[in-house]
Design an enzyme around this catalytic site. Structure first.
Site, PDB file in Angstrom:
ATOM      1  N   PRO A 154       0.828  -1.222   0.000  1.00 49.63           N
ATOM      2  CA  PRO A 154       0.000   0.000   0.000  1.00 49.63           C
ATOM      3  C   PRO A 154       0.856   1.263   0.000  1.00 49.63           C
ATOM      4  CG  PRO A 154      -0.770  -1.553   1.671  1.00 49.63           C
ATOM      5  CD  PRO A 154       0.539  -2.081   1.152  1.00 49.63           C
ATOM      6  N   GLU A 190       1.170  -8.872   8.338  1.00 47.84           N
ATOM      7  CA  GLU A 190       1.304  -7.424   8.542  1.00 47.84           C
ATOM      8  C   GLU A 190       2.257  -6.799   7.529  1.00 47.84           C
ATOM      9  OE1 GLU A 190      -0.400  -5.282  10.427  1.00 47.84           O
ATOM     10  OE2 GLU A 190      -1.592  -7.058  10.866  1.00 47.84           O
ATOM     11  N   ARG A 239      -1.171  -8.004 -21.817  1.00 47.91           N
ATOM     12  CA  ARG A 239      -2.085  -7.643 -22.912  1.00 47.91           C
ATOM     13  C   ARG A 239      -1.506  -6.561 -23.816  1.00 47.91           C
ATOM     14  NH1 ARG A 239      -5.829  -3.950 -22.457  1.00 47.91           N
ATOM     15  NH2 ARG A 239      -7.562  -5.255 -23.123  1.00 47.91           N
ATOM     16  N   ASP A 288      -8.215   1.462 -25.894  1.00 45.98           N
ATOM     17  CA  ASP A 288      -8.562   1.381 -24.468  1.00 45.98           C
ATOM     18  C   ASP A 288      -8.349   2.706 -23.734  1.00 45.98           C
ATOM     19  OD1 ASP A 288      -9.391  -1.230 -24.491  1.00 45.98           O
ATOM     20  OD2 ASP A 288      -7.446  -2.054 -23.904  1.00 45.98           O
TER      21      ASP A 288
HETATM   22  C1  LIG Z   1      -2.566  -7.227   5.000  1.00 45.71           C
HETATM   23  S1  LIG Z   1      -1.429  -6.476   3.885  1.00 45.71           S
HETATM   24  C2  LIG Z   1      -0.388  -5.564   4.955  1.00 45.71           C
HETATM   25  C3  LIG Z   1      -0.883  -4.183   5.157  1.00 45.71           C
HETATM   26  C4  LIG Z   1       0.083  -3.287   5.934  1.00 45.71           C
HETATM   27  N1  LIG Z   1       0.141  -3.662   7.311  1.00 45.71           N
HETATM   28  C5  LIG Z   1      -0.411  -1.862   5.816  1.00 45.71           C
HETATM   29  O1  LIG Z   1      -1.290  -1.461   6.586  1.00 45.71           O
HETATM   30  O2  LIG Z   1       0.042  -1.138   4.901  1.00 45.71           O
HETATM   31  C6  LIG Z   1      -0.452  -7.830   3.366  1.00 45.71           C
HETATM   32  C7  LIG Z   1       0.225  -7.629   2.007  1.00 45.71           C
HETATM   33  O3  LIG Z   1      -0.756  -7.418   1.006  1.00 45.71           O
HETATM   34  C8  LIG Z   1      -0.189  -6.653  -0.029  1.00 45.71           C
HETATM   35  N2  LIG Z   1      -1.045  -5.474  -0.252  1.00 45.71           N
HETATM   36  C9  LIG Z   1      -2.039  -5.049   0.550  1.00 45.71           C
HETATM   37  N3  LIG Z   1      -2.637  -3.960   0.063  1.00 45.71           N
HETATM   38  C10 LIG Z   1      -2.010  -3.678  -1.095  1.00 45.71           C
HETATM   39  C11 LIG Z   1      -2.162  -2.645  -2.062  1.00 45.71           C
HETATM   40  N4  LIG Z   1      -3.067  -1.699  -1.942  1.00 45.71           N
HETATM   41  N5  LIG Z   1      -1.355  -2.671  -3.147  1.00 45.71           N
HETATM   42  C12 LIG Z   1      -0.423  -3.630  -3.295  1.00 45.71           C
HETATM   43  N6  LIG Z   1      -0.215  -4.617  -2.392  1.00 45.71           N
HETATM   44  C13 LIG Z   1      -0.998  -4.649  -1.312  1.00 45.71           C
HETATM   45  C14 LIG Z   1       1.218  -6.267   0.376  1.00 45.71           C
HETATM   46  O4  LIG Z   1       2.138  -7.142  -0.255  1.00 45.71           O
HETATM   47  C15 LIG Z   1       1.176  -6.479   1.870  1.00 45.71           C
HETATM   48  O5  LIG Z   1       2.445  -6.790   2.398  1.00 45.71           O
END
Ligand SMILES: C[S@@+](CC[C@H](N)C(=O)[O-])C[C@H]1O[C@@H](n2cnc3c(N)ncnc32)[C@H](O)[C@@H]1O
Length: 251
Positions: free
Chosen positions: A89, A116, A154, A169
């Site tokens: 994120p 996490e 794609r 697109d």
């Molecule tokens: C439950 S999430 C961890 C969230 C983190 N504790 C936070 O609040 O930013 C577990 C994993 O999902 C992936 N992930 C979650 N949200 C994402 C997003 N918006 N974009 C890309 N990967 C994401 C990442 O690889 C992350 O390490």
């Protein structure tokens, strides 16, 4: 082009590579997908890949060493260095321009986080890029990895049945960078709603003007910043500006 995906859930990718228009690219090896499970690089009978966070708090954190060993194995199989992308994120939001960048490259190693997240020392030492799918939290990076791989695949030559289709697109700067127009198919009347008359006219110029006007209308309403970008890039002509001026509020 080759993607090596590090994931604790490699089974999620089986239906992904077997479905839809992109499956030929994976089947033929035009886009190679290799899956690596950090658990296979974890020591002991339990093959533990996560542990409790230092400082306390909920959840578990993915440990650096199994990830690092798994990454070394993936890089060795590729024959050397490659971009290492973590989905997070906190990463750069994924947009068309980034997709085009990756589509022109040789691929990458993609890291899917879980729990996490990942021990920051591993991220600092080994990750070269971080990508976010948007301002929300997924349970893991796998869906984000599939999104990037699909969007990149794609764009590869010959992957889509009709070569012209990705040019039309949304977001394509080679066209205008605007959102796509609405699409219709048979029957001509459905639930009391007719297909817009210009599309049935058989008149190519009229059809193209109608589609262009729809792209402009929809983009002006939903993503006005894309209109500004198209204008700044000189992609709007006088007819486009006339249409935009007629909208309320005018753009
Ligand atoms: C439950 S999430 C961890 C969230 C983190 N504790 C936070 O609040 O930013 C577990 C994993 O999902 C992936 N992930 C979650 N949200 C994402 C997003 N918006 N974009 C890309 N990967 C994401 C990442 O690889 C992350 O390490």
């Amino acid at each position: 082009m080759r993607f090596d995906v590090l994931t604790l859930f490699p089974e999620l990718f089986a239906p992904f590579v077997q479905s839809g228009v992109t499956r030929r690219a994976y089947g033929s090896g035009q886009v190679q997908l290799h899956l690596w499970n950090p658990r296979d690089h974890a020591p002991g009978n339990y093959r533990r890949v996560d542990d409790r966070p230092f400082g306390g708090g909920p959840g578990m954190v993915m440990m650096a060493q199994p990830l690092s060993d798994c990454l070394d194995a993936a890089l060795a199989a590729r024959g050397g260095a490659a971009p290492v992308v973590l989905f997070s994120p906190a990463g750069e939001p994924l947009r068309h321009a980034n997709v085009e960048h990756w589509a022109q490259g040789e691929g990458a190693v993609l890291l899917c986080g879980r729990y996490e997240g990942i021990d920051q020392r591993f991220i600092d030492a080994r990750v070269t890029h971080q990508i976010s799918l948007g301002d929300f939290v997924l349970s893991g990076g796998e869906i984000a990895a599939m999104a990037l791989i699909d969007a990149v695949t794609r764009l590869q030559p010959g992957v889509l049945g009709d070569e012209g289709s990705h040019v039309q697109d949304s977001f394509n700067p080679a066209l205008d960078g605007l959102l796509d127009c609405p699409h219709y198919t048979r029957p001509e009347l459905w639930a009391g709603q007719p297909v817009p008359a210009p599309l049935l006219s058989g008149h190519h110029v009229q059809i193209e003007r109608w589609r262009r006007d729809q792209r402009l209308r929809i983009t002006a309403e939903r993503r006005p910043e894309l209109i500004e970008a198209a204008r700044a890039a000189g992609r709007l002509d006088r007819d486009d500006e006339k249409l935009l001026a007629s909208l309320k509020p005018a753009l």
